[in-house]
Design a protein around this motif. Structure first.
Motif, PDB file in Angstrom:
ATOM      1  N   GLY A 108     -31.513  15.098  33.150  1.00 18.80           N
ATOM      2  CA  GLY A 108     -32.423  14.491  32.121  1.00 18.80           C
ATOM      3  C   GLY A 108     -31.837  13.412  31.433  1.00 18.80           C
ATOM      4  N   GLY A 109     -30.724  12.947  31.933  1.00 15.52           N
ATOM      5  CA  GLY A 109     -30.226  11.820  30.934  1.00 15.52           C
ATOM      6  C   GLY A 109     -29.468  11.945  29.711  1.00 15.52           C
ATOM      7  N   VAL A 110     -29.487  13.291  29.311  1.00 14.14           N
ATOM      8  CA  VAL A 110     -29.247  13.727  27.925  1.00 14.14           C
ATOM      9  C   VAL A 110     -27.526  14.141  27.871  1.00 14.14           C
ATOM     10  N   VAL A 111     -27.157  14.498  28.808  1.00 14.18           N
ATOM     11  CA  VAL A 111     -25.710  15.004  28.657  1.00 14.18           C
ATOM     12  C   VAL A 111     -25.008  14.750  29.914  1.00 14.18           C
ATOM     13  N   GLU A 112     -23.898  14.503  29.742  1.00 16.78           N
ATOM     14  CA  GLU A 112     -22.607  14.331  31.123  1.00 16.78           C
ATOM     15  C   GLU A 112     -21.612  15.295  30.906  1.00 16.78           C
ATOM     16  N   VAL A 113     -21.240  16.057  31.808  1.00 15.96           N
ATOM     17  CA  VAL A 113     -20.208  16.816  31.571  1.00 15.96           C
ATOM     18  C   VAL A 113     -19.089  16.145  32.276  1.00 15.96           C
ATOM     19  N   VAL A 114     -17.628  16.281  31.590  1.00 12.43           N
ATOM     20  CA  VAL A 114     -16.437  15.715  31.718  1.00 12.43           C
ATOM     21  C   VAL A 114     -15.549  16.836  31.703  1.00 12.43           C
ATOM     22  N   VAL A 115     -14.647  16.875  33.025  1.00 14.83           N
ATOM     23  CA  VAL A 115     -13.748  18.039  33.036  1.00 14.83           C
ATOM     24  C   VAL A 115     -12.404  17.521  33.406  1.00 14.83           C
ATOM     25  N   GLY A 116     -11.272  17.997  32.831  1.00 26.88           N
ATOM     26  CA  GLY A 116      -9.926  17.617  32.921  1.00 26.88           C
ATOM     27  C   GLY A 116      -9.269  16.807  31.940  1.00 26.88           C
TER      28      GLY A 116
END
Length: 334
Positions: A113-121
């Protein structure tokens, strides 16, 4: 400053040296700019080809004709085209930035939905965090909780300094336990002296950074599970608004720390006003620190802490520490 117009540091050194020598040879300018004469000659020939300087009385030097001298082309004439090129390049970059941002949002709209992005590492989290801090133009809102995991404290200090130099409104609420160690306290004091505004809370629900109220970053896992650090980046949405409101609520309830109040100053205290170091002690005590803990955080002896508190009580004309807290709040010391 001329590097923004495409001049190298050496070219800028030669060019600015000519401002005080309207007509000079490569050797003379080399001496003034602190570079080799051959390098100065090469730079002058290049500047002449670009129209920034003009060769006069061309010669060879040594036993032949006198060496070639150069004079500046008026900067208003010579530098204007370079400035126009940079402006055009910036305009194209801004256009590309807007298109890429819109394209990303359109693509993200089909996923989260353009609300969140997940960043890993570790590297990804650190990179995204520093992007948010270094990209802020107006305001940074930060919750500090626990030890840094993905971003080393020295990297955070550098990005903080950069933001403060840009004039960013930088407000921080720190968990009381974050100030665990004289080294951390010293870093915080230096940041406050540079313009950061700090308040202390008994506890905070999460780590967080909000950049220009347009993006926020929150760790996904606050536990010590041993897994890879991960976080979410929140874009404009009701969730982002809620995070900003959470910050403002904690900010309103937080206790000012390491501030320079209405009467504080860095010089020795006068008969009527407290010194900044005395108010630092008071701020820690009002935050719930014991005398021993405050002494440890500030690198002082307990006797020094007690002496500064006694001085503040005498200055306030009060008989208890509780009354001292009320007086400090009333007169704006903290």
């Amino acid at each position: 400053m001329l590097q923004a117009l495409g001049l190298s540091p050496a070219e800028e050194a030669v060019y600015t040296a000519m401002l005080v020598r309207p007509s000079a040879s490569a050797g003379e300018l080399a001496l003034q700019a602190g570079i080799a004469e051959a390098e100065s000659d090469r730079i002058l020939r290049d500047l002449a080809a670009r129209g920034l300087v003009v060769a006069v009385n061309p010669g060879g030097g040594n036993d032949g004709p006198p060496p070639t001298c150069y004079r500046l082309t008026p900067p208003s004439v010579a530098l204007a085209p370079l400035l126009a090129e940079q402006r055009n390049a910036l305009h194209l970059a801004e256009t590309a930035f807007s298109k890429l941002t819109e394209q990303y949002r359109t693509t993200a709209a089909h996923t989260a939905g353009g609300v969140v992005e997940v960043v890993v590492g570790v590297e990804q989290v650190a990179h995204r965090f520093l992007q948010l801090q270094r990209g802020a133009q107006r305001e940074l809102l930060v919750f500090l909780v626990g030890e840094p995991i993905a971003v080393p404290r020295e990297d955070t200090d550098t990005s903080e300094s950069s933001a403060l130099e840009r004039g960013v409104d930088f407000r921080v609420v720190a968990d009381k336990e974050y100030l665990a160690g004289h080294e951390v306290v010293q870093d915080v004091r230096e940041a406050v002296a540079a313009g950061l505004v700090l308040r202390l809370a008994d506890s905070l629900p999460l780590k967080m950074v909000v950049s220009d109220r347009e993006r926020a970053m929150v760790p996904l896992d606050m536990t010590e599970s041993g897994g890879e650090p991960s976080a979410i980046v929140v874009h404009p949405s009701g969730l982002l608004t809620a995070l900003v409101h959470l910050f403002e609520r904690e900010w309103a309830q937080g206790r000012p720390m390491f501030t320079t109040g209405a009467g504080a100053h860095d010089e020795p205290a006068s008969d009527q006003q407290p010194a900044a170091e005395e108010l630092e002690v008071l701020a820690l005590l009002l935050a719930g620190f014991s005398d021993r803990r405050a002494a440890s955080e500030l690198g002082l002896s307990i006797r020094t802490v007690e002496r500064r508190v006694r001085r503040l009580m005498d200055l306030s004309g009060v008989e208890s520490r509780l009354q001292l807290g009320w007086h400090a709040a009333r007169v704006g010391w903290l």
